[in-house]
Scaffold this motif. Structure first.
Motif, PDB file in Angstrom:
ATOM      1  N   GLY A 435      21.528  -4.276  22.814  1.00  0.00           N
ATOM      2  CA  GLY A 435      22.516  -5.058  22.125  1.00  0.00           C
ATOM      3  C   GLY A 435      23.988  -4.802  22.441  1.00  0.00           C
ATOM      4  O   GLY A 435      24.474  -3.744  22.898  1.00  0.00           O
ATOM      5  N   TRP A 436      24.641  -5.896  22.237  1.00  0.00           N
ATOM      6  CA  TRP A 436      26.391  -5.825  22.445  1.00  0.00           C
ATOM      7  C   TRP A 436      26.830  -6.003  20.933  1.00  0.00           C
ATOM      8  O   TRP A 436      27.484  -5.540  20.310  1.00  0.00           O
ATOM      9  CB  TRP A 436      26.622  -6.446  23.508  1.00  0.00           C
ATOM     10  CG  TRP A 436      28.392  -6.645  23.623  1.00  0.00           C
ATOM     11  CD1 TRP A 436      29.065  -5.379  23.417  1.00  0.00           C
ATOM     12  CD2 TRP A 436      29.130  -7.841  24.135  1.00  0.00           C
ATOM     13  NE1 TRP A 436      30.260  -5.899  23.642  1.00  0.00           N
ATOM     14  CE2 TRP A 436      30.291  -7.145  23.844  1.00  0.00           C
ATOM     15  CE3 TRP A 436      28.868  -8.911  24.263  1.00  0.00           C
ATOM     16  CZ2 TRP A 436      31.263  -7.895  24.368  1.00  0.00           C
ATOM     17  CZ3 TRP A 436      29.965  -9.802  24.531  1.00  0.00           C
ATOM     18  CH2 TRP A 436      31.101  -9.502  24.510  1.00  0.00           C
ATOM     19  N   TRP A 437      26.725  -7.509  20.704  1.00  0.00           N
ATOM     20  CA  TRP A 437      27.266  -8.126  19.330  1.00  0.00           C
ATOM     21  C   TRP A 437      26.430  -7.318  18.368  1.00  0.00           C
ATOM     22  O   TRP A 437      27.220  -6.398  17.405  1.00  0.00           O
ATOM     23  CB  TRP A 437      27.132  -9.442  19.403  1.00  0.00           C
ATOM     24  CG  TRP A 437      28.080  -9.967  20.180  1.00  0.00           C
ATOM     25  CD1 TRP A 437      27.874 -10.559  21.442  1.00  0.00           C
ATOM     26  CD2 TRP A 437      29.274 -10.596  19.875  1.00  0.00           C
ATOM     27  NE1 TRP A 437      28.851 -11.366  21.986  1.00  0.00           N
ATOM     28  CE2 TRP A 437      29.886 -11.234  20.882  1.00  0.00           C
ATOM     29  CE3 TRP A 437      30.064 -10.559  18.853  1.00  0.00           C
ATOM     30  CZ2 TRP A 437      31.327 -11.956  20.998  1.00  0.00           C
ATOM     31  CZ3 TRP A 437      31.442 -11.089  18.716  1.00  0.00           C
ATOM     32  CH2 TRP A 437      31.889 -11.908  19.700  1.00  0.00           C
ATOM     33  N   SER A 438      25.066  -7.449  18.408  1.00  0.00           N
ATOM     34  CA  SER A 438      24.355  -6.718  17.407  1.00  0.00           C
ATOM     35  C   SER A 438      23.437  -5.724  18.177  1.00  0.00           C
ATOM     36  O   SER A 438      22.712  -5.865  18.898  1.00  0.00           O
ATOM     37  CB  SER A 438      23.295  -7.832  16.881  1.00  0.00           C
ATOM     38  OG  SER A 438      23.892  -8.715  16.243  1.00  0.00           O
ATOM     39  N   ARG A 439      23.969  -4.274  17.658  1.00  0.00           N
ATOM     40  CA  ARG A 439      23.309  -3.268  18.239  1.00  0.00           C
ATOM     41  C   ARG A 439      22.061  -2.819  17.603  1.00  0.00           C
ATOM     42  O   ARG A 439      21.994  -2.784  16.364  1.00  0.00           O
ATOM     43  CB  ARG A 439      24.278  -2.191  18.464  1.00  0.00           C
ATOM     44  CG  ARG A 439      25.601  -2.468  19.179  1.00  0.00           C
ATOM     45  CD  ARG A 439      26.580  -1.499  19.154  1.00  0.00           C
ATOM     46  NE  ARG A 439      27.833  -2.023  19.824  1.00  0.00           N
ATOM     47  CZ  ARG A 439      29.089  -1.583  19.869  1.00  0.00           C
ATOM     48  NH1 ARG A 439      29.191  -0.226  19.366  1.00  0.00           N
ATOM     49  NH2 ARG A 439      30.079  -1.970  20.839  1.00  0.00           N
TER      50      ARG A 439
END
Length: 507
Positions: A435-439
């Motif tokens: 994830g990036w936005w939501s990890r």
């Protein structure tokens, strides 16, 4: 009213094997449970005077259900012996169910608002398998329910031995425990602002509107449409005014959803407490309806840390676990699941380190994915962009090619996802982050792994990648180490296979 966490459970009568009845009002709760499916048709029929006349037969069924409820109360008995709970039920066809304390993995104590008014609770004793609880008691006195939980907690941890106190003699200090996490109202408000639980209410409202469509006036929607046409027919807003009105409507809808999310969070998580009682964990929460669930720490199979964009803005995370407590999805939701609905990152990491002694969390080093993993992650967005462009070109002509502007964004996001993703495997834990936005961080003890699988799709063959699937008992989804270099994946699969084969399964 005294909450279960504050009450000291008295010695449970019947610990010597004496048969006991349920609470005298248990028949009422059984009746209400059986009549739940008839509530909406009866309300429509009584208050609106609409609906099919065959629904009058629902009133006839009420009498039959009342007889069954009283019958169940009169024929239900339970006994607490030195090592088990014994339940007798039935009149013409008698049954006896014996549930050893060592097989009870989860004790769930449920109190609705009506339960709290009568100071009673519904108790469910659940094991790791099966589609229903091993024993379900509707309803017990609250003091008896808490005392039964204490007996299961103590007797399930150690086998009965000579010199131990009787099963019903719960010592006073057994009711208390070490508080690992308690959520104050400010944290619950943050949880409501972060979550999207308000969409549940919106979805429920649409479902209710659909159900009541047959009882609403036939012309209600026609009247609304006529009023809208009359308004817009006499008023011609400009482009800027229309855009402002749309923006205001969207903002109002978002605020409404957040407000509903806050209300639901307060109802579900008010008074949240995570306690440790020896080898068992107990979670208690709820404002109107109180839920208290208890399970052994050893039943935890997998761990999940989540951090969305709003989580990061508030500096918070969520810690969930998967435990082997029940066979169907509804029982899994009632089981021990949310250890920290919201907490600071260091508090979540501290909980993991406390409950997994000796585990190195977070890992000192994360191993990266295959160098071309970003291409695999960008593939769904690329396919979507071309499909959308083709559909729009068919309808709008060359203007549809504007949909290809999604491609740079899809590649940008995929590269960031691949850069942050990774995995770590040591002597105790196997972990993956994504994830990036939501990890998301998901990990499990190697001792809890049940099956290993090395998977390769045709694209994996072409790019030299592979994915490891690690299964544990009762987990909602397997732990996946995705898009690893093929040689590295094979070496890791062989290493974990050796470790799993030589270690006893702990669940």
């Amino acid at each position: 009213m005294t909450t279960p966490t504050e009450a000291v459970p008295p010695p449970l009568p019947g610990g010597d094997g004496q048969a006991r009845r349920l609470h005298p009002m248990s028949w009422l709760f059984v009746l209400l449970q059986q009549l739940r499916q008839f509530v909406v048709p009866l309300l429509v029929l009584v208050f609106l005077g609409r609906g099919d006349r065959y629904q009058l037969w629902s009133l006839v069924a009420v009498g039959g259900f009342a007889i069954v409820a009283v019958w169940r109360y009169l024929t239900f008995r339970y006994r607490i012996t030195a090592d088990s709970v014994v339940v007798d039920s039935g009149l013409f066809e008698r049954s006896r169910r014996q549930v050893p304390f060592s097989r009870i993995h989860n004790v769930a104590i449920h109190q609705s608002l009506l339960h709290r008014l009568f100071d009673v609770a519904e108790v469910r004793l659940e094991s790791a398998g099966g589609d229903k609880p091993e024993a379900q008691m509707r309803v017990l006195r609250m003091a008896d329910a808490v005392a039964l939980e204490a007996v299961v907690r103590r007797r399930g941890a150690l086998p009965a031995a000579a010199g131990e106190p009787a099963a019903g003699a719960a010592p006073a200090h057994d009711a208390g425990g070490r508080v690992l996490l308690a959520l104050p109202p400010t944290e619950i408000l943050r949880l409501g602002l972060i979550s999207n639980r308000g969409m549940i209410v919106v979805g429920g409202a649409f479902a209710a509107l659909w159900q009541f469509d047959s009882v609403l006036p036939d012309d209600v929607f026609d009247r609304g449409e006529a009023a809208a046409r009359a308004f817009f027919g006499s008023h011609h807003p400009g482009v800027a005014e229309s855009a402002l009105a749309i923006a205001a409507a969207v903002a109002a809808a978002l605020l409404l959803v957040r407000a509903l999310s806050v209300v639901l969070a307060l109802l579900q998580y008010w008074g949240f407490r995570l306690e440790e009682h020896g080898r068992r964990l107990t979670v208690e929460r709820g404002l109107l309806t109180r839920l208290r669930t208890s399970a052994p720490r050893r039943r935890i199979q997998a761990w999940t840390l989540r951090e969305g964009l709003l989580h990061r803005l508030f500096g918070r995370r969520t810690l969930d676990v998967d435990s082997a407590v029940a066979g169907n999805e509804q029982q899994q939701r009632r089981g021990l699941r949310e250890l920290a609905p919201i907490a600071m990152p260091e508090a979540c990491n501290g909980l993991v380190r406390h409950l997994l002694p000796g585990a190195a969390w977070p890992p000192a080093q994360w191993r990266p994915l295959h160098p071309h993993a970003w291409w695999r992650l960008a593939l769904p967005g690329t396919v979507f962009a071309f499909a959308l462009a083709a559909a729009l070109c068919w309808r709008l002509g060359p203007w549809g090619l504007l949909a290809l502007l999604w491609l740079p964004w899809a590649v940008f996001v995929a590269r960031h996802h691949a850069r942050r993703a990774g995995y770590a495997v040591d002597a105790q834990l196997a972990a993956a982050r994504s994830g990036w936005w939501s990890r998301r961080w998901r990990f499990a003890e190697i001792d809890k792994l049940q099956a290993l699988e090395l998977r390769q799709s045709p694209l994996d063959h072409a790019t030299g990648m592979a994915t490891l699937w690690l299964d544990t008992a009762g987990a909602s989804s397997p732990l996946r180490l995705r898009y690893l270099p093929l040689d590295e994946a094979r070496a890791m699969h062989a290493r974990l296979a050796r470790e799993v084969a030589r270690r006893p399964l702990r669940w």
